[in-house]
Design a protein around this motif. Structure first.
Motif, short mmCIF file in Angstrom:
data_model
loop_
_atom_site.label_atom_id
_atom_site.label_comp_id
_atom_site.label_asym_id
_atom_site.label_seq_id
_atom_site.Cartn_x
_atom_site.Cartn_y
_atom_site.Cartn_z
N ALA A 1 -5.60 8.53 13.16
CA ALA A 1 -4.30 7.85 13.05
C ALA A 1 -3.60 8.24 11.75
O ALA A 1 -2.38 8.46 11.73
CB ALA A 1 -4.48 6.34 13.12
N PHE A 2 -4.36 8.33 10.65
CA PHE A 2 -3.78 8.71 9.36
C PHE A 2 -3.27 10.15 9.43
O PHE A 2 -2.17 10.46 8.95
CB PHE A 2 -4.82 8.55 8.26
CG PHE A 2 -4.26 8.66 6.86
CD1 PHE A 2 -3.83 7.53 6.17
CD2 PHE A 2 -4.16 9.90 6.23
CE1 PHE A 2 -3.31 7.63 4.88
CE2 PHE A 2 -3.64 10.01 4.94
CZ PHE A 2 -3.22 8.87 4.27
N ILE B 1 0.82 -1.21 0.00
CA ILE B 1 0.00 0.00 0.00
C ILE B 1 0.86 1.26 0.00
O ILE B 1 0.40 2.34 -0.41
CB ILE B 1 -0.97 -0.01 1.21
CG1 ILE B 1 -2.08 1.04 1.04
CG2 ILE B 1 -0.20 0.22 2.51
CD1 ILE B 1 -3.02 0.75 -0.09
N ARG B 2 2.11 1.14 0.41
CA ARG B 2 3.01 2.30 0.39
C ARG B 2 3.16 2.86 -1.03
O ARG B 2 3.38 4.06 -1.20
CB ARG B 2 4.38 1.90 0.96
CG ARG B 2 5.38 3.06 1.02
CD ARG B 2 6.77 2.60 1.42
NE ARG B 2 7.72 3.69 1.30
CZ ARG B 2 8.07 4.51 2.28
NH1 ARG B 2 7.55 4.35 3.49
NH2 ARG B 2 8.94 5.48 2.08
N THR B 3 3.04 1.99 -2.03
CA THR B 3 3.18 2.43 -3.42
C THR B 3 2.18 3.54 -3.75
O THR B 3 2.49 4.46 -4.51
CB THR B 3 2.97 1.24 -4.38
OG1 THR B 3 3.84 0.18 -4.01
CG2 THR B 3 3.25 1.65 -5.82
N ALA C 1 -7.83 16.79 -0.39
CA ALA C 1 -9.12 16.10 -0.30
C ALA C 1 -8.90 14.60 -0.33
O ALA C 1 -8.27 14.08 -1.26
CB ALA C 1 -10.04 16.52 -1.45
N ALA C 2 -9.40 13.92 0.70
CA ALA C 2 -9.31 12.46 0.78
C ALA C 2 -10.71 11.92 0.99
O ALA C 2 -11.27 12.00 2.09
CB ALA C 2 -8.39 12.05 1.92
N TYR C 3 -11.29 11.38 -0.07
CA TYR C 3 -12.63 10.80 0.00
C TYR C 3 -12.55 9.46 0.73
O TYR C 3 -11.69 8.64 0.44
CB TYR C 3 -13.16 10.56 -1.41
CG TYR C 3 -14.46 11.26 -1.71
CD1 TYR C 3 -15.68 10.64 -1.46
CD2 TYR C 3 -14.48 12.54 -2.25
CE1 TYR C 3 -16.87 11.28 -1.74
CE2 TYR C 3 -15.67 13.18 -2.54
CZ TYR C 3 -16.87 12.54 -2.29
OH TYR C 3 -18.05 13.18 -2.57
N SER C 4 -13.45 9.25 1.68
CA SER C 4 -13.53 7.96 2.36
C SER C 4 -14.98 7.51 2.35
O SER C 4 -15.89 8.26 2.71
CB SER C 4 -13.03 8.08 3.80
OG SER C 4 -13.08 6.82 4.45
N GLY D 1 -8.62 1.03 3.33
CA GLY D 1 -7.42 1.47 2.62
C GLY D 1 -6.56 2.38 3.48
O GLY D 1 -5.33 2.25 3.52
N PHE D 2 -7.22 3.29 4.19
CA PHE D 2 -6.47 4.16 5.09
C PHE D 2 -5.95 3.39 6.31
O PHE D 2 -4.86 3.67 6.81
CB PHE D 2 -7.35 5.34 5.52
CG PHE D 2 -7.74 6.24 4.37
CD1 PHE D 2 -6.81 7.08 3.79
CD2 PHE D 2 -9.03 6.22 3.86
CE1 PHE D 2 -7.15 7.90 2.72
CE2 PHE D 2 -9.39 7.03 2.80
CZ PHE D 2 -8.45 7.88 2.22
N ARG D 3 -6.72 2.38 6.76
CA ARG D 3 -6.25 1.54 7.86
C ARG D 3 -5.01 0.76 7.46
O ARG D 3 -4.09 0.58 8.27
CB ARG D 3 -7.35 0.56 8.31
CG ARG D 3 -8.52 1.21 9.01
CD ARG D 3 -9.29 0.23 9.90
NE ARG D 3 -9.63 -1.02 9.26
CZ ARG D 3 -10.72 -1.23 8.52
NH1 ARG D 3 -11.58 -0.23 8.31
NH2 ARG D 3 -10.97 -2.41 7.99
N LEU D 4 -4.98 0.28 6.21
CA LEU D 4 -3.80 -0.44 5.73
C LEU D 4 -2.56 0.45 5.79
O LEU D 4 -1.47 0.00 6.16
CB LEU D 4 -4.01 -0.93 4.30
CG LEU D 4 -4.88 -2.16 4.10
CD1 LEU D 4 -5.11 -2.41 2.61
CD2 LEU D 4 -4.25 -3.39 4.74
N CYS D 5 -2.73 1.71 5.41
CA CYS D 5 -1.61 2.65 5.48
C CYS D 5 -1.15 2.82 6.92
O CYS D 5 0.06 2.81 7.21
CB CYS D 5 -2.01 4.00 4.90
SG CYS D 5 -2.34 4.00 3.13
N ASN D 6 -2.10 2.96 7.83
CA ASN D 6 -1.76 3.14 9.24
C ASN D 6 -1.02 1.93 9.80
O ASN D 6 -0.05 2.06 10.56
CB ASN D 6 -3.02 3.38 10.07
CG ASN D 6 -3.74 4.67 9.71
OD1 ASN D 6 -3.13 5.60 9.18
ND2 ASN D 6 -5.03 4.73 9.98
N ARG D 7 -1.47 0.75 9.41
CA ARG D 7 -0.95 -0.48 10.00
C ARG D 7 0.32 -0.99 9.32
O ARG D 7 1.22 -1.52 9.99
CB ARG D 7 -2.04 -1.56 9.94
CG ARG D 7 -1.64 -2.87 10.61
CD ARG D 7 -2.81 -3.84 10.70
NE ARG D 7 -3.28 -4.26 9.39
CZ ARG D 7 -4.51 -4.05 8.93
NH1 ARG D 7 -5.38 -3.39 9.67
NH2 ARG D 7 -4.87 -4.49 7.75
#
Length: 347
Positions: A301-302, A244-246, A286-289, A265-271
């Motif tokens: 966390a993000f 997910i870092r990509t 802008a980050a749509y969730s 998706g944002f949780r994956l980045c956090n973890r």
């Protein structure tokens, strides 16, 4: 309507109107770039290929009102086939390209598809198994699209489309039963796109970075169509990212302003991203969730881990409303309920 939503496109009745406007007024601007392949397509090239595909579909007997299932991964040919079908009034039905034969067969029968379009070298066995008892359906391979050159000056003037014409069939995931095809008109889509543009305040100076699949409404309408409408440059990554870092590296490299993902998706980045060195998300505004319940803990966390401010735009949608049913406006404080979930805003 916000000033970021171009007034000169307010008269567009169809997505094809938008493409025609872009190819005339922004021909040399890059519309999308395939991140892993380093391949880019301008609005002029998009328009040319849409016409080429439309001509080839017409030569194979497809006509206004026919339905065509599209089985393609994230690639430039998806754009050409999807909009090429619409160019002549054919109604595309994009589906997960790795769908099992029973699901493909069910969608082919439900949609009344006259053709399946895809890469037979990749999905040929699936397609063959899916259409065993569907007589008369055409299988069209990507490789055939350059076989017949469109005559110079051909303009498809005989194809009349308006906002009420079906733009595509959006099939639900089928998680609670058989997949259902939602019939979306051009008016449905442009109304939803204009609302997204207003909520996020998109402008032609923005860059969107997405790994969302093109066969899913969040990726197709929320990203592909909204960026097309505003001439936003789109950076596309495959949805099956191994790391997910990509995604965030692409945001850093291209100074992305607009991103989107389900909460996971944002949780994956956090973890999964331990080392944030080299990542710079300061360009993101802008980050749509959406697509699932949005957790306040995920957002906080993000924000803390990647040093971003109030960039999140919580949203709720479903296929029957095109994609977005309700969303917060950009730069609004998040509202958390007693269970730790986030308010998704007014309709």
């Amino acid at each position: 309507m916000s000033s970021s939503c171009p007034a000169y496109l307010s008269d567009a009745k169809t997505l094809i109107d938008v493409i025609e406007f872009r190819r005339r007024h922004n021909p040399d601007k890059i519309y999308f770039t395939l991140y892993h392949e380093e391949k880019s397509v301008t609005f002029a090239e998009l328009g040319r290929q849409v016409d080429q595909y439309a001509w080839n579909f017409r030569q194979r007997g497809l006509k206004k009102g026919d339905r065509m299932v599209i089985m393609l991964p994230t690639c430039k040919e998806f754009f050409f086939a999807f909009f090429g079908a619409q160019r002549i009034g054919v109604i595309p039905a994009p589906i997960f390209p790795n769908s099992p034969p029973p699901r493909v067969a069910g969608i082919v029968k439900d949609s009344g598809a006259a053709a399946i379009f895809g890469t037979t070298w990749m999905f040929g066995e699936t397609i063959k198994a899916a259409i065993e008892d569907v007589p008369g359906i055409q299988v069209i391979d990507v490789a055939e699209m350059e076989s017949v050159e469109i005559p110079e000056g051909y303009d498809f003037g005989d194809v009349e489309l308006d906002g009420d014409h079906l733009a595509f069939l959006q099939y639900t995931s089928g998680s609670t039963g058989a997949s259902k095809g939602v019939m979306l008109s051009h008016k449905n889509l442009l109304t939803n796109v204009r609302a997204i543009v207003e909520r996020v305040q998109l402008s032609p100076d923005d860059v969107g970075v997405s790994w969302l699949p093109l066969y899913h409404d969040m990726g197709l309408i929320g990203f592909v169509m909204s960026t097309l409408y505003c001439a936003v440059r789109l950076i596309l990554l495959p949805p099956d990212l191994r790391n997910i870092r990509t995604w965030l590296e692409a945001v850093t490299r291209y100074k992305g302003n607009f991103i989107a993902a389900p909460d996971f998706g944002f949780r994956l980045c956090n973890r999964n991203i331990d080392d944030t060195e080299g990542l710079d998300l300061s360009s993101v505004r802008a980050a749509y969730s959406g697509a699932e319940p949005i957790r306040a803990a995920t957002i906080r966390a993000f924000q803390q881990k990647f040093n971003v401010g109030n960039i999140f735009v919580p949203a709720y949608g479903l296929a029957e409303t095109s994609v977005c049913a309700t969303a917060m406006y950009i730069n609004r404080d998040i509202i958390e309920d007693e269970n730790g979930f986030i308010c998704v805003g007014p309709p």
